[in-house]
Design an enzyme around this catalytic site. Sequence first.
Site, PDB file in Angstrom:
ATOM      1  N   GLY A   1       0.822  -1.197   0.000  1.00 49.84           N
ATOM      2  CA  GLY A   1       0.000   0.000   0.000  1.00 49.84           C
ATOM      3  C   GLY A   1       0.857   1.247   0.000  1.00 49.84           C
ATOM      4  O   GLY A   1       1.986   1.246  -0.496  1.00 49.84           O
ATOM      5  N   CYS A   2       0.331   2.317   0.555  1.00 48.32           N
ATOM      6  CA  CYS A   2       1.067   3.575   0.599  1.00 48.32           C
ATOM      7  C   CYS A   2       2.413   3.386   1.293  1.00 48.32           C
ATOM      8  O   CYS A   2       2.477   2.850   2.399  1.00 48.32           O
ATOM      9  CB  CYS A   2       0.236   4.624   1.336  1.00 48.32           C
ATOM     10  SG  CYS A   2       1.124   6.183   1.597  1.00 48.32           S
ATOM     11  N   PHE A   3       3.481   3.836   0.645  1.00 48.44           N
ATOM     12  CA  PHE A   3       4.810   3.603   1.220  1.00 48.44           C
ATOM     13  C   PHE A   3       5.077   4.423   2.477  1.00 48.44           C
ATOM     14  O   PHE A   3       5.985   4.109   3.238  1.00 48.44           O
ATOM     15  CB  PHE A   3       5.932   3.799   0.198  1.00 48.44           C
ATOM     16  CG  PHE A   3       5.832   4.995  -0.724  1.00 48.44           C
ATOM     17  CD1 PHE A   3       5.149   6.148  -0.391  1.00 48.44           C
ATOM     18  CD2 PHE A   3       6.452   4.944  -1.972  1.00 48.44           C
ATOM     19  CE1 PHE A   3       5.095   7.238  -1.254  1.00 48.44           C
ATOM     20  CE2 PHE A   3       6.404   6.020  -2.855  1.00 48.44           C
ATOM     21  CZ  PHE A   3       5.714   7.169  -2.489  1.00 48.44           C
TER      22      PHE A   3
END
Length: 248
Positions: free
Chosen positions: A69-71
């Site tokens: 997902g979002c880093f």
Amino acid sequence: MPNPRFVPPSRSLRAKLCTGAVLLVPLAAGVLLCQPPRAAAESQRLPPPAVDVRPGEAHGPQTAVLAGGCFWGVQGVFEHVRGVARVVSGYAGGTTKTPDYESVSTGATGHAESVQITYDPSQISYGEILRIFFSVALDPTEVNQQGPDWGTQYRSDIFFATPEQERVARAYIAQLDQAHAFSRPIATRVDPLRGFYPAEAYHQDYLVRHPDNPYIAVNDLPKVRDLQRLFPESYVEQPTLALRSPAS
């Protein structure tokens, strides 16, 4: 250079439009941000991998590349893990050799938001990194989605650089599925690493620099708290940073 406090429109829009939320958090601007549901995969201390890189097989600093997902959140978790020397947000798994945030966000490049973890194998093993990853950093049963973010760029993926990493990753996923550790099968992919490309500077250490960002507060800080709660022996209070002097 983009404002380091800027929340990209694509992510902001997804946050406003997400469905199945269990909590809506009112923001100062009157926007509602959705709390991602965790019913499918609550944070838990998973069992250690039965197959791991054996002591003495890895010498000197090693790297692991993971997408979940979002880093921002995945980087934020591993910056607090003992034995980790550096975590860099970036892009992996795609075809273009010049990825940037705007192109990756379209989903057309094939890249996933990823992190490159440099670690000391005498302090933490590759298998233990995967254990923490699956335990607190993501919901591994989701396909091309994590929380309010969706698209192939937010897929769950383990990018292996060696046959040993592939062996450990596949064996651990099979172990967890066989034990029914989650209510649904693990959807995390295991793919060869064909290159890792660091993200723009304003994405690095984002959780550490912007803990008051509503997206971070709702989606990512709970992951760091889960790390501290579930893996106190692996948690370090002072994060290791990708940038030596991150902008405020």
